[in-house]
Design a protein around this motif. Structure first.
Motif, PDB file in Angstrom:
ATOM      1  N   ALA A 131      36.023  42.521  25.895  1.00  0.00           N
ATOM      2  CA  ALA A 131      35.204  41.936  26.967  1.00  0.00           C
ATOM      3  C   ALA A 131      35.596  40.466  27.074  1.00  0.00           C
ATOM      4  O   ALA A 131      35.005  39.597  26.444  1.00  0.00           O
ATOM      5  CB  ALA A 131      33.719  42.083  26.651  1.00  0.00           C
ATOM      6  N   GLY A 132      36.607  40.191  27.869  1.00  0.00           N
ATOM      7  CA  GLY A 132      37.146  38.835  27.932  1.00  0.00           C
ATOM      8  C   GLY A 132      36.937  38.176  29.269  1.00  0.00           C
ATOM      9  O   GLY A 132      36.005  38.485  30.008  1.00  0.00           O
ATOM     10  N   HIS A 133      37.841  37.254  29.575  1.00  0.00           N
ATOM     11  CA  HIS A 133      37.736  36.456  30.784  1.00  0.00           C
ATOM     12  C   HIS A 133      38.421  37.149  31.953  1.00  0.00           C
ATOM     13  O   HIS A 133      39.311  37.973  31.777  1.00  0.00           O
ATOM     14  CB  HIS A 133      38.395  35.092  30.558  1.00  0.00           C
ATOM     15  N   LYS A 134      37.992  36.791  33.140  1.00  0.00           N
ATOM     16  CA  LYS A 134      38.643  37.274  34.356  1.00  0.00           C
ATOM     17  C   LYS A 134      39.251  36.078  35.071  1.00  0.00           C
ATOM     18  O   LYS A 134      39.170  34.938  34.603  1.00  0.00           O
ATOM     19  CB  LYS A 134      37.643  38.006  35.247  1.00  0.00           C
ATOM     20  N   GLY A 135      39.864  36.342  36.229  1.00  0.00           N
ATOM     21  CA  GLY A 135      40.544  35.287  36.956  1.00  0.00           C
ATOM     22  C   GLY A 135      39.595  34.407  37.742  1.00  0.00           C
ATOM     23  O   GLY A 135      38.376  34.432  37.549  1.00  0.00           O
ATOM     24  N   ARG A 136      40.177  33.628  38.654  1.00  0.00           N
ATOM     25  CA  ARG A 136      39.352  32.781  39.514  1.00  0.00           C
ATOM     26  C   ARG A 136      38.398  33.635  40.339  1.00  0.00           C
ATOM     27  O   ARG A 136      38.567  34.841  40.455  1.00  0.00           O
ATOM     28  CB  ARG A 136      40.240  31.955  40.443  1.00  0.00           C
ATOM     29  N   GLU A 137      37.435  33.004  40.962  1.00  0.00           N
ATOM     30  CA  GLU A 137      36.376  33.726  41.669  1.00  0.00           C
ATOM     31  C   GLU A 137      36.944  34.669  42.728  1.00  0.00           C
ATOM     32  O   GLU A 137      37.780  34.293  43.541  1.00  0.00           O
ATOM     33  CB  GLU A 137      35.414  32.743  42.332  1.00  0.00           C
TER      34      GLU A 137
ATOM     35  N   ALA B 273      36.142  44.262  47.580  1.00  0.00           N
ATOM     36  CA  ALA B 273      36.065  42.801  47.693  1.00  0.00           C
ATOM     37  C   ALA B 273      36.530  42.119  46.422  1.00  0.00           C
ATOM     38  O   ALA B 273      37.094  41.017  46.466  1.00  0.00           O
ATOM     39  CB  ALA B 273      34.633  42.379  48.027  1.00  0.00           C
ATOM     40  N   SER B 274      36.326  42.754  45.270  1.00  0.00           N
ATOM     41  CA  SER B 274      36.720  42.134  43.999  1.00  0.00           C
ATOM     42  C   SER B 274      38.230  42.027  43.863  1.00  0.00           C
ATOM     43  O   SER B 274      38.717  41.340  42.965  1.00  0.00           O
ATOM     44  CB  SER B 274      36.159  42.938  42.825  1.00  0.00           C
ATOM     45  N   ALA B 275      38.989  42.691  44.750  1.00  0.00           N
ATOM     46  CA  ALA B 275      40.446  42.631  44.700  1.00  0.00           C
ATOM     47  C   ALA B 275      41.010  41.495  45.548  1.00  0.00           C
ATOM     48  O   ALA B 275      42.228  41.394  45.705  1.00  0.00           O
ATOM     49  CB  ALA B 275      41.043  43.961  45.154  1.00  0.00           C
ATOM     50  N   TYR B 276      40.137  40.628  46.077  1.00  0.00           N
ATOM     51  CA  TYR B 276      40.562  39.518  46.936  1.00  0.00           C
ATOM     52  C   TYR B 276      39.939  38.219  46.452  1.00  0.00           C
ATOM     53  O   TYR B 276      38.880  38.215  45.826  1.00  0.00           O
ATOM     54  CB  TYR B 276      40.164  39.795  48.392  1.00  0.00           C
TER      55      TYR B 276
ATOM     56  N   ALA C   8      47.501  38.044  38.945  1.00  0.00           N
ATOM     57  CA  ALA C   8      46.955  37.385  40.131  1.00  0.00           C
ATOM     58  C   ALA C   8      45.988  36.272  39.754  1.00  0.00           C
ATOM     59  O   ALA C   8      45.273  36.366  38.755  1.00  0.00           O
ATOM     60  CB  ALA C   8      46.236  38.410  41.010  1.00  0.00           C
ATOM     61  N   GLU C   9      45.975  35.240  40.572  1.00  0.00           N
ATOM     62  CA  GLU C   9      45.081  34.103  40.308  1.00  0.00           C
ATOM     63  C   GLU C   9      43.617  34.546  40.293  1.00  0.00           C
ATOM     64  O   GLU C   9      42.856  34.158  39.412  1.00  0.00           O
ATOM     65  CB  GLU C   9      45.276  33.014  41.369  1.00  0.00           C
ATOM     66  N   CYS C  10      43.219  35.334  41.274  1.00  0.00           N
ATOM     67  CA  CYS C  10      41.818  35.756  41.394  1.00  0.00           C
ATOM     68  C   CYS C  10      41.638  37.170  40.846  1.00  0.00           C
ATOM     69  O   CYS C  10      40.883  37.974  41.398  1.00  0.00           O
ATOM     70  CB  CYS C  10      41.360  35.700  42.838  1.00  0.00           C
ATOM     71  N   SER C  11      42.329  37.479  39.774  1.00  0.00           N
ATOM     72  CA  SER C  11      42.303  38.833  39.225  1.00  0.00           C
ATOM     73  C   SER C  11      40.902  39.247  38.817  1.00  0.00           C
ATOM     74  O   SER C  11      40.159  38.481  38.201  1.00  0.00           O
ATOM     75  CB  SER C  11      43.221  38.921  38.009  1.00  0.00           C
TER      76      SER C  11
ATOM     77  N   GLY D 122      46.832  32.273  44.790  1.00  0.00           N
ATOM     78  CA  GLY D 122      46.283  32.562  46.116  1.00  0.00           C
ATOM     79  C   GLY D 122      46.027  34.014  46.425  1.00  0.00           C
ATOM     80  O   GLY D 122      45.728  34.356  47.573  1.00  0.00           O
ATOM     81  N   VAL D 123      46.150  34.888  45.432  1.00  0.00           N
ATOM     82  CA  VAL D 123      45.905  36.306  45.690  1.00  0.00           C
ATOM     83  C   VAL D 123      44.988  36.880  44.615  1.00  0.00           C
ATOM     84  O   VAL D 123      44.894  36.357  43.509  1.00  0.00           O
ATOM     85  CB  VAL D 123      47.212  37.130  45.734  1.00  0.00           C
ATOM     86  N   GLY D 124      44.333  37.985  44.980  1.00  0.00           N
ATOM     87  CA  GLY D 124      43.498  38.699  44.035  1.00  0.00           C
ATOM     88  C   GLY D 124      44.234  39.903  43.469  1.00  0.00           C
ATOM     89  O   GLY D 124      45.457  40.008  43.564  1.00  0.00           O
ATOM     90  N   HIS D 125      43.459  40.810  42.922  1.00  0.00           N
ATOM     91  CA  HIS D 125      44.029  41.979  42.247  1.00  0.00           C
ATOM     92  C   HIS D 125      45.018  42.730  43.146  1.00  0.00           C
ATOM     93  O   HIS D 125      46.092  43.114  42.694  1.00  0.00           O
ATOM     94  CB  HIS D 125      42.883  42.902  41.823  1.00  0.00           C
TER      95      HIS D 125
END
Length: 444
Positions: free
Chosen positions: A248-254, A312-315, A368-371, A396-399
């Motif tokens: 259970a770790g960290h995720k990317g940017r918002e 939405a979580s993929a962006y 990805a930055e917003c992974s 600049g991209v998500g998952h």
């Protein structure tokens, strides 16, 4: 208290008792659904609840006069009507496959594993150099059809000279179903090996995205599968094994989760039968092989809107109000039960790190930055696979990195083609193995 005031109080009290009785019977029904694993499409739980409610109503009305003796049966009738909706299918119970795509032919291959898969081929579409090694795409899901958005990206790679193949994993899209017990991560790796053999073009390059990246990572840890791979691109992978899955770790940017407009369109979860089935499966109270709904029925019922905020979580958050349509309603396909089954086999699997450390297949990791993925799912691959030659952190991209917005597809293609051709990376090699602690710290 005047008699006129007592009557409303009595009525309110009786109404509350009736509603409580209805709610109790519904809870009993749902509990029995879980205990019986939905036996008989839920009828076993329904008949037991109805029988118990009837016996209780008869006991409560035993001292009443004839007309009022029927009153205790009213909550039973209401509860029976409500719960009966969980037992009645509202979609076909045999699989209804998506119609053919207008822009690419669907081939069906029978693999040596017994899987029957839908295959798509995009031959090189440019007049320039043609790449001699086929490129195979493993989409995410797991057990989800390839979206139209992904097909467009594959067409872009074909226009750059690549001989691109993609297949929908067993149970997904237009591929045939398997018995539920056969949906395992190991079977997915065996299907990949069998696909390369069936292709019969020697070693192949593989682009594995999300859960497809998990299949690819595990193939790299399997000497037999790895022997068929030329180069591997692991894009935004999920957890590769049980120990990784429990991180259970960290995720990317918002991401855009919670910021994007609510998803519109029909939802199977607005129908009591599928709301109960998918909800209890998600909670682990029903098995993926539940007798409440069959695999085919669940696949037919599930819609893109059922994914809710997962899309939405993929962006990135900045893209919340311009998330593209990833798919068409006719092409969308997802098997929730089979997906949960495969994910569980990953969680139950032992560590593959010792095997992965012996990998020699040149590999690249894309992050990805917003992974929306847990960062350690990604960095564990980097830490355990000594053949990862470069990491490309995609700003600049998500998952879903190739999403059709701005120049995102071109940037993803540039990273992929540079690695496949052995050319310098268009982005810094970041994070490196030594930079993993700092990379994770930056995302606290």
């Amino acid at each position: 208290m005047p008699t006129s005031a007592i009557r409303p109080v009595r009525f309110t009290g009786r109404l509350l008792l009736a509603l409580t009785a209805v709610a109790t019977l519904v809870v009993v029904f749902l509990s029995l659904i879980a205990l019986t694993d939905g036996a008989g499409s839920g009828l076993a739980a329904w008949l037991t609840t109805l029988g118990a409610g009837t016996v209780l109503a008869m006991w409560r009305g035993r001292h009443r006069t004839w007309p009022t003796r029927l009153v205790p049966f009213l909550p039973v009738v209401v509860a029976a009507a409500l719960t009966a909706t969980v037992c009645v299918p509202t979609v076909p119970t045999t699989r209804r496959y998506p119609p053919a795509l207008p822009f690419v032919a669907t081939q069906h291959w029978n693999l040596s594993t017994g899987s029957r898969i839908a295959v798509y081929h995009y031959p090189p579409a440019n007049q320039g150099p043609r790449r001699p090694i086929p490129l195979v795409y493993l989409n995410g899901g797991p057990v989800r059809g390839i979206s139209v958005l992904d097909h467009r990206f594959l067409q872009l790679l074909a226009r750059q000279g690549y001989d691109v193949y993609a297949y929908e994993q067993a149970g997904g899209g237009r591929s045939g179903l398997l018995p539920m017990s056969q949906y395992t991560i190991s079977r997915s790796v065996r299907d990949l090996t069998a696909f390369v053999d069936r292709l019969n073009k020697g070693k192949v390059d593989i682009l594995g995205f999300s859960s497809g990246g998990v299949v690819l990572t595990r193939a790299l840890a399997d000497p037999s599968a790895a022997a068929r791979l030329h180069r591997a691109i692991i894009a935004e992978p999920g957890p590769m094994d049980g120990p990784t899955a429990h991180i259970a770790g960290h995720k990317g940017r918002e991401s855009a989760r919670g910021l994007a407009p609510a998803v519109t369109g029909p939802r199977s979860t607005h129908v009591p039968r599928y709301a109960v089935a998918f909800g209890l499966m998600r909670l682990g109270l029903l098995t993926p092989d539940t007798a409440l709904i069959g695999q085919a029925e669940g696949d037919n019922a599930f819609t893109a809107a059922d994914l809710g905020s997962d899309t939405a979580s993929a962006y990135c958050a900045r893209d919340a109000h311009r998330i593209p349509a990833e798919d068409t309603a006719g092409n969308f396909s997802f098997s929730p039960a089979a997906s949960l089954r495969i994910q569980q086999t990953v969680k139950d699997s032992p560590s593959i790190a010792p095997q992965l450390r012996r990998s020699r297949t040149p590999a690249m990791l894309m992050i990805a930055e917003c992974s929306s993925q847990v960062r350690q799912w990604e960095t564990t691959v980097l830490a355990d696979d000594p053949a990862v030659q470069r990491t490309q952190y995609m700003p600049g991209v998500g998952h879903h990195m190739w999403n059709g917005l701005d120049d995102n597809n071109d940037r993803a293609a540039a990273v992929i083609t540079a690695f496949l051709q052995g050319k310098p990376a268009p982005l810094p090699n970041y994070p490196t193995l030594d930079e993993i602690p700092a990379f994770l710290h930056d995302h606290e």
